[in-house]
Motif scaffolding. Sequence first.
Motif, PDB file in Angstrom:
ATOM      1  N   ASP A  10       0.844  -1.207   0.000  1.00 35.52           N
ATOM      2  CA  ASP A  10       0.000   0.000   0.000  1.00 35.52           C
ATOM      3  C   ASP A  10       0.877   1.253   0.000  1.00 35.52           C
ATOM      4  O   ASP A  10       0.909   2.015   0.971  1.00 35.52           O
ATOM      5  CB  ASP A  10      -0.914  -0.007   1.230  1.00 35.52           C
ATOM      6  CG  ASP A  10      -0.113  -0.154   2.524  1.00 35.52           C
ATOM      7  OD1 ASP A  10       1.077  -0.542   2.433  1.00 35.52           O
ATOM      8  OD2 ASP A  10      -0.649   0.151   3.605  1.00 35.52           O
ATOM      9  N   PRO A  11       1.631   1.460  -1.071  1.00 34.60           N
ATOM     10  CA  PRO A  11       2.538   2.619  -1.092  1.00 34.60           C
ATOM     11  C   PRO A  11       1.770   3.935  -1.106  1.00 34.60           C
ATOM     12  O   PRO A  11       0.612   3.974  -1.520  1.00 34.60           O
ATOM     13  CB  PRO A  11       3.311   2.428  -2.402  1.00 34.60           C
ATOM     14  CG  PRO A  11       2.413   1.603  -3.259  1.00 34.60           C
ATOM     15  CD  PRO A  11       1.640   0.710  -2.333  1.00 34.60           C
ATOM     16  N   PHE A  12       2.411   4.991  -0.615  1.00 34.50           N
ATOM     17  CA  PHE A  12       1.848   6.328  -0.765  1.00 34.50           C
ATOM     18  C   PHE A  12       1.880   6.697  -2.239  1.00 34.50           C
ATOM     19  O   PHE A  12       2.864   6.422  -2.945  1.00 34.50           O
ATOM     20  CB  PHE A  12       2.652   7.350   0.042  1.00 34.50           C
ATOM     21  CG  PHE A  12       2.540   7.157   1.527  1.00 34.50           C
ATOM     22  CD1 PHE A  12       1.338   7.401   2.187  1.00 34.50           C
ATOM     23  CD2 PHE A  12       3.629   6.724   2.263  1.00 34.50           C
ATOM     24  CE1 PHE A  12       1.233   7.219   3.561  1.00 34.50           C
ATOM     25  CE2 PHE A  12       3.531   6.538   3.647  1.00 34.50           C
ATOM     26  CZ  PHE A  12       2.318   6.788   4.293  1.00 34.50           C
ATOM     27  N   ALA A  13       0.807   7.314  -2.701  1.00 35.65           N
ATOM     28  CA  ALA A  13       0.739   7.708  -4.113  1.00 35.65           C
ATOM     29  C   ALA A  13       1.573   8.960  -4.342  1.00 35.65           C
ATOM     30  O   ALA A  13       1.742   9.780  -3.425  1.00 35.65           O
ATOM     31  CB  ALA A  13      -0.716   7.977  -4.488  1.00 35.65           C
ATOM     32  N   VAL A  14       2.074   9.111  -5.547  1.00 34.57           N
ATOM     33  CA  VAL A  14       2.748  10.355  -5.911  1.00 34.57           C
ATOM     34  C   VAL A  14       1.740  11.489  -5.746  1.00 34.57           C
ATOM     35  O   VAL A  14       0.593  11.386  -6.191  1.00 34.57           O
ATOM     36  CB  VAL A  14       3.276  10.282  -7.362  1.00 34.57           C
ATOM     37  CG1 VAL A  14       3.760  11.653  -7.832  1.00 34.57           C
ATOM     38  CG2 VAL A  14       4.397   9.261  -7.455  1.00 34.57           C
ATOM     39  N   GLY A  15       2.155  12.544  -5.064  1.00 39.22           N
ATOM     40  CA  GLY A  15       1.264  13.668  -4.792  1.00 39.22           C
ATOM     41  C   GLY A  15       0.621  13.622  -3.414  1.00 39.22           C
ATOM     42  O   GLY A  15       0.068  14.622  -2.946  1.00 39.22           O
ATOM     43  N   ALA A  16       0.697  12.455  -2.750  1.00 37.11           N
ATOM     44  CA  ALA A  16       0.075  12.329  -1.424  1.00 37.11           C
ATOM     45  C   ALA A  16       0.832  13.167  -0.401  1.00 37.11           C
ATOM     46  O   ALA A  16       2.059  13.294  -0.470  1.00 37.11           O
ATOM     47  CB  ALA A  16       0.064  10.864  -0.995  1.00 37.11           C
ATOM     48  N   ALA A  17       0.084  13.721   0.548  1.00 39.49           N
ATOM     49  CA  ALA A  17       0.700  14.463   1.647  1.00 39.49           C
ATOM     50  C   ALA A  17       1.149  13.479   2.723  1.00 39.49           C
ATOM     51  O   ALA A  17       0.384  12.610   3.132  1.00 39.49           O
ATOM     52  CB  ALA A  17      -0.290  15.467   2.224  1.00 39.49           C
ATOM     53  N   VAL A  18       2.399  13.601   3.134  1.00 41.47           N
ATOM     54  CA  VAL A  18       2.947  12.682   4.130  1.00 41.47           C
ATOM     55  C   VAL A  18       3.681  13.470   5.207  1.00 41.47           C
ATOM     56  O   VAL A  18       4.257  14.522   4.940  1.00 41.47           O
ATOM     57  CB  VAL A  18       3.925  11.658   3.498  1.00 41.47           C
ATOM     58  CG1 VAL A  18       3.171  10.639   2.662  1.00 41.47           C
ATOM     59  CG2 VAL A  18       4.995  12.347   2.650  1.00 41.47           C
ATOM     60  N   ARG A  19       3.639  12.926   6.414  1.00 35.35           N
ATOM     61  CA  ARG A  19       4.374  13.543   7.512  1.00 35.35           C
ATOM     62  C   ARG A  19       5.528  12.615   7.899  1.00 35.35           C
ATOM     63  O   ARG A  19       5.345  11.400   8.005  1.00 35.35           O
ATOM     64  CB  ARG A  19       3.457  13.763   8.712  1.00 35.35           C
ATOM     65  CG  ARG A  19       4.153  14.455   9.905  1.00 35.35           C
ATOM     66  CD  ARG A  19       3.236  14.566  11.119  1.00 35.35           C
ATOM     67  NE  ARG A  19       1.978  15.220  10.808  1.00 35.35           N
ATOM     68  CZ  ARG A  19       1.810  16.550  10.759  1.00 35.35           C
ATOM     69  NH1 ARG A  19       2.825  17.352  11.001  1.00 35.35           N
ATOM     70  NH2 ARG A  19       0.631  17.056  10.471  1.00 35.35           N
TER      71      ARG A  19
END
Lengths: 105, 212
Positions: A10-19
């Motif tokens: 379940d990778p973070f999508a390109v463009g997703a906001a991450v902390r």
Amino acid sequence: MSAQAFGAADPFAVGAAVRVRLSWPPGHIRTPAYIRGHVGTVAANLGAHPNPEEIAFRRSGQPGSVLYRVRFRQDVVWPDYRGPASDTLDVEIYHHWLEAAGAAR
Amino acid sequence: MSDTHHDHPPDAPPTHYQRMEIALREILMAKSVFTPDDVRREVEAMEGRSAGTGARLVARAWVDPAFKARLLDDARLGAAEMGIPPGPYRVLVMENTATLHNMIVCTLCSCYPRVLLGLPPAWYKGTAYRSRAVREPRAVLAEFGFALADDVALRVHDSTADMRYMVLPMRPAGTEGWSEEELARLVTRDSLIGVAPALDPQALGRASDAAG
């Protein structure tokens, strides 16, 4: 290969906001201290890699972790930053150091 | 790691890590794991690499848009096309444009695309560059004599993990019709790190006049 890499399913999508996790574990850590706690957006998914925090202690590095280029606004990382608002900072960060953020400023 | 070695005067007593390296090297040679000749060859190969390799890639990219696209897509395949060994790390090539300038640093140590650029300069490994390149990059560029306009976004790449980075500088104006070999002379090491633009062709002319 043993367990699946962190984030592989379940990778973070390109463009997703991450902390970036605000965490201070001892050891061989590749997440720079200055960026911990900050919110950015995923600029690229660089694929799963063996975990260097484990390899450094001669362990297998498995499970690995998906590596991202995460983009931060300089004027958010450094409140007194001197330069245009369009200046950015890209840092390579592993999945297990990231959590979903509501929205990047 | 080798963090402090470049600050260490060559005739000072060896540091802890230098002693450890010498001891380990001598034990491995005594056990015939490798020979002194192997060490010499490896050091020569390491020191024989130079930013000229990166410059050749840039010059080819400037004259051949299809090659540039392949280089940006996968630098190792692009390098292999020119007979350049790919090395152990994936290298990401970051293209400068009229509106975006890229700059490379490794704040944690001194990660550097050695296969394409050779050994990193001492300042690249120093704590001043490594901390200030992320904190006040425009001031650092100004100290290199490079005034980046405010309408050009600056993107700093902190090479913290498994990738290595090389900048693809913009092709200078006034170089229409130049050969790859001539163009490669404009591509300095510093322009591949992103602390300078490629040389102005007129500056190159002056430099060769002075040399001649």
